[in-house]
Design an enzyme around this catalytic site. Structure first.
Site, PDB file in Angstrom:
ATOM      1  N   ASP A   1     -57.742 -60.385  55.015  1.00  0.00           N
ATOM      2  CA  ASP A   1     -58.801 -60.619  54.422  1.00  0.00           C
ATOM      3  C   ASP A   1     -58.684 -61.961  54.170  1.00  0.00           C
ATOM      4  O   ASP A   1     -58.677 -62.931  53.253  1.00  0.00           O
ATOM      5  CB  ASP A   1     -58.987 -59.772  53.163  1.00  0.00           C
ATOM      6  CG  ASP A   1     -61.467 -60.351  52.660  1.00  0.00           C
ATOM      7  OD1 ASP A   1     -61.492 -59.335  53.232  1.00  0.00           O
ATOM      8  OD2 ASP A   1     -61.820 -60.609  51.969  1.00  0.00           O
TER       9      ASP A   1
ATOM     10  N   HIS B   1     -65.835 -59.065  46.135  1.00  0.00           N
ATOM     11  CA  HIS B   1     -65.371 -59.917  47.448  1.00  0.00           C
ATOM     12  C   HIS B   1     -64.422 -61.558  47.236  1.00  0.00           C
ATOM     13  O   HIS B   1     -65.384 -62.633  48.043  1.00  0.00           O
ATOM     14  CB  HIS B   1     -66.847 -60.564  47.665  1.00  0.00           C
ATOM     15  CG  HIS B   1     -67.742 -59.459  48.672  1.00  0.00           C
ATOM     16  ND1 HIS B   1     -67.567 -59.088  49.405  1.00  0.00           N
ATOM     17  CD2 HIS B   1     -68.466 -59.240  48.213  1.00  0.00           C
ATOM     18  CE1 HIS B   1     -68.336 -58.327  49.965  1.00  0.00           C
ATOM     19  NE2 HIS B   1     -69.331 -58.377  48.546  1.00  0.00           N
TER      20      HIS B   1
ATOM     21  N   ASP C   1     -59.566 -57.636  47.290  1.00  0.00           N
ATOM     22  CA  ASP C   1     -60.484 -56.726  48.702  1.00  0.00           C
ATOM     23  C   ASP C   1     -59.746 -56.088  49.585  1.00  0.00           C
ATOM     24  O   ASP C   1     -59.264 -54.756  49.733  1.00  0.00           O
ATOM     25  CB  ASP C   1     -61.508 -57.804  49.305  1.00  0.00           C
ATOM     26  CG  ASP C   1     -62.735 -57.927  48.504  1.00  0.00           C
ATOM     27  OD1 ASP C   1     -62.525 -57.615  47.457  1.00  0.00           O
ATOM     28  OD2 ASP C   1     -63.282 -58.575  49.437  1.00  0.00           O
TER      29      ASP C   1
ATOM     30  N   GLU D   1     -62.195 -65.207  53.233  1.00  0.00           N
ATOM     31  CA  GLU D   1     -64.263 -64.831  52.470  1.00  0.00           C
ATOM     32  C   GLU D   1     -64.160 -66.637  52.868  1.00  0.00           C
ATOM     33  O   GLU D   1     -63.236 -67.764  53.511  1.00  0.00           O
ATOM     34  CB  GLU D   1     -63.544 -65.413  50.683  1.00  0.00           C
ATOM     35  CG  GLU D   1     -63.523 -64.121  50.018  1.00  0.00           C
ATOM     36  CD  GLU D   1     -64.362 -63.082  50.551  1.00  0.00           C
ATOM     37  OE1 GLU D   1     -65.828 -63.257  50.058  1.00  0.00           O
ATOM     38  OE2 GLU D   1     -63.583 -61.709  50.502  1.00  0.00           O
TER      39      GLU D   1
END
Length: 471
Positions: free
Chosen positions: A14, A161, A166, A16
């Site tokens: 993931d 987040h 996550d 950000e």
């Protein structure tokens, strides 16, 4: 497809990022997190997470901080992406990639980041997008099927987040969904009687014959007693998501012949909304033609396909109030006898300019890559109607056992009111035909894809979302 033992792990990851605050502004990675998971036991074998310092700290607006809590001070002493690129490449390259909505977001951000430092990007041997997978297999029991909604549905807490958190939440959600589907498939007579869909939508039933607004205020813990849909869990055992031969076979596009005699493949699956909504889709006047490019990417069993890009990301287009020229076509079917759905709309001059450029560049790349297929233009200009060009919008479909359905998100909008999602009762094509008729206006959100099948090649437009304006 064979994999070496050293690359057997599935890389759940993931990113950000900053949130663009103006048209044309790109994303900057602020954090990268990944876990390598054993596909047989679903246990973590390696983890990696780091904050990332963008080249310009002013790219971190207040909106980004509100989304993930990462402010300029947090990344001041963090490494740049160039400094972690080798580690990210080692984690991702040659493995199966997995994550929630990664097809529409995270994969593009990784490729953009590597392009930004002039290094080759890692390539997966397969991709599992859990947003697409769970929407297809689990249905919309958790509303919009975003990670936060799924976590709430299963009581796993609030999504914060941050990359590594996550990723772990994503893996837990996948386990929970798989467990529920396993139980339902084991005792279908018991569990499928209690499979419910969120009432925060418009339902359509041929027996009712009209759209009916239902009440809002959906609770993940309390199923609505008024709306029920069929559960299609009988097909969950068809594909092992970690067997890439089976997975890729299920995703391989089939062929549909349109009225002009050209061929375009129907998509087996597609991801839906980006985590920041539909803002990745650009209107034609927001698309910079010099920023449009095409490239070859690995596809099916060693083959390649043409990818259409805009500023290193997938070209995603939003066109408002497109007039439907011809109704839903179900004239052509696949080998199993299921219809391949599409309809024809008028194309604006701005859209035609962009698609003509895409067509020209993609055709040249097709020839350069030694394809012998006949190229079919995406914009149709028929003799006598040269000033009235049209394009075809394809609706991607899936087959769950004996159930055929489309996965384009379809909304209805009356005058200036907010659009409402349409829930189809039986996925009967006649229901769709009653909505999309000649003369209707639609807002279309579509991706620009390519095909090269049975000596026919070209560009196709795949509808991710449609907003139908009621007359």
């Amino acid at each position: 497809m064979m994999m070496g033992d050293e690359r057997m792990e599935v890389a759940f990851f993931d990113v950000e990022t900053t949130v663009p605050t103006r048209p044309g502004q790109g994303f900057a990675i602020l954090e990268f997190g990944a876990i390598l998971v054993c596909p047989r036991k679903l246990v973590e074998q390696e983890t990696y997470s780091t904050l990332v310092r963008p080249t310009d700290l002013s790219l971190i607006p207040t909106l980004s901080v509100r989304c993930n809590g990462i402010n300029p001070e947090a990344v001041t002493s963090a490494p740049t992406f160039a400094e972690i690129a080798d580690k990210v490449y080692d984690i991702l390259h040659g493995r199966i990639w997995a994550g929630h909505n990664i097809l529409k977001f995270d994969c593009h951000r990784i490729r953009e980041a590597f392009a930004g430092i002039n290094k080759p990007a890692p390539e997966p041997i397969g991709i599992i997008d859990t947003l697409a997978l769970l929407t297809q297999r689990f249905g919309r029991r958790a509303g919009d099927m975003k990670l936060a909604s799924l976590a709430t549905y299963f009581g796993l807490g609030q999504q914060i987040h941050r990359s590594l958190d996550d990723v772990r939440m994503n893996l837990e959600v996948l386990k929970y969904c798989a467990t529920v589907l396993f139980m339902e498939s084991s005792l279908p007579d018991i569990f499928t009687e209690n499979s419910w869909v969120s009432p925060n939508a418009i339902t359509r039933s041929r027996t009712i014959g009209r759209a009916t607004p239902e009440k809002t205020g959906f609770s993940a813990d309390t199923p609505s007693p008024s709306i029920k849909i069929e559960s299609h869990v009988e097909s969950t055992a068809e594909i092992n998501p970690f067997n890439m031969d089976e997975l890729e076979e299920s995703l391989l596009s089939e062929v549909m012949e349109d009225e002009s005699g050209s061929y375009s493949p129907g998509s087996a699956t597609t991801a839906t909304e980006s985590f920041i909504g539909w803002t990745d889709f650009l209107e034609p006047n927001e698309i910079s033609i010099p920023s449009v490019s095409v490239s070859l990417i690995p596809f099916y069993r060693g083959s390649q396909k043409i990818q259409v890009l805009h500023d290193y990301g997938e070209l995603l287009v939003c066109c408002r109030r497109m007039k439907v020229r011809f109704d839903i076509s179900k004239k052509y079917v696949n080998k199993a006898g299921w219809p391949r759905l599409s309809f024809v709309v008028d194309a604006s001059s701005d859209l035609c300019k962009i698609l003509d450029v895409v067509d020209d560049r993609a055709q040249k790349l097709s020839v350069d890559s030694s394809s012998s297929s006949e190229w079919r233009p995406v914009v149709t200009r028929k003799p006598g109607f040269m000033n009235y060009p049209t394009v075809r919008l394809n609706l991607p479909t899936v087959i769950d056992g004996n159930i055929f359905r489309w996965i384009t998100e379809i909304y209805q909008k009356e005058s200036s009111t907010t659009e409402k999602l349409v829930i189809f009762s039986k996925f009967d094509v006649e229901e769709l035909e009653s909505l999309i008729t000649a003369g209707t206006f639609v807002d279309a959100y579509f991706s620009v894809d390519s095909y090269d099948v049975q000596q026919n090649a070209g560009i196709r437009l795949v509808a991710n979302k449609l907003i139908i304006h009621s007359t």
